[in-house]
Design a protein around this motif. Structure first.
Motif, short mmCIF file in Angstrom:
data_model
loop_
_atom_site.label_atom_id
_atom_site.label_comp_id
_atom_site.label_asym_id
_atom_site.label_seq_id
_atom_site.Cartn_x
_atom_site.Cartn_y
_atom_site.Cartn_z
N GLU A 68 -29.03 -34.27 -25.65
CA GLU A 68 -28.92 -35.71 -25.92
C GLU A 68 -27.89 -35.98 -27.02
O GLU A 68 -27.06 -36.88 -26.90
N LEU A 74 -32.10 -39.56 -30.63
CA LEU A 74 -31.66 -38.44 -29.80
C LEU A 74 -32.24 -37.17 -30.43
O LEU A 74 -31.94 -36.87 -31.58
N GLN A 88 -23.93 -36.20 -26.60
CA GLN A 88 -23.29 -37.39 -26.02
C GLN A 88 -22.60 -38.25 -27.08
O GLN A 88 -21.69 -39.01 -26.75
#
Length: 143
Positions: free
Chosen positions: A12, A7, A15
């Protein structure tokens, strides 16, 4: 199907915050984002594991150099979703870290685990072959 992905963007990375909160309950999302941004220049990376598209685990790692581990991967976090523990995800993700370390010329993988995390200690020692060889100490500087 299990996949592991790095990520790279803040969108990103955010999350994984619910899993990070399981490990570090004192963090709020704003502080998490701030710390993540601060760690980026030093090579901190997050890899997330998905099972059929569902986030099940993540690890936060960084390459470091020192006089006792030499060039090594330091595992800051390794977290599996509470409902998915003991299903092999942690083993697969840590094996990925071992391979990643070898590919990046590291000779050791090192991590710390809180004294109260007995199940994690058994996992590291019995399942993954880690040695518990020292204590880690800290002193709070802010009162």
């Amino acid at each position: 199907m299990i996949t592991i992905e790095e990520l790279r963007t803040e969108e990103e990375v955010v999350q994984i915050f619910p899993l990070m909160k399981d490990l570090r309950p004192y963090l709020d999302e704003a502080r998490f984002r701030e710390i993540w941004r601060t760690m980026q220049p030093d090579g901190y990376r997050i890899y997330a594991m998905y099972d059929d598209g569902e986030l099940v685990a993540f690890t936060g790692i960084q390459i470091r150099m020192n006089m006792y581990y030499f060039r090594h991967v330091f595992v800051h976090e390794l977290v599996t979703s509470a409902g998915r523990r003991s299903k092999g995800y942690g083993e697969k993700l840590l094996t990925f870290v071992h391979e990643w370390g070898r590919e990046n010329d590291c000779v050791t993988v090192a991590l710390k685990s809180a004294l109260t995390r007995d199940a994690a200690h058994r996992f590291y020692e019995e399942k993954m072959g880690y040695d518990c060889f020292c204590y880690s100490f800290k002193k709070e500087l802010v009162e």
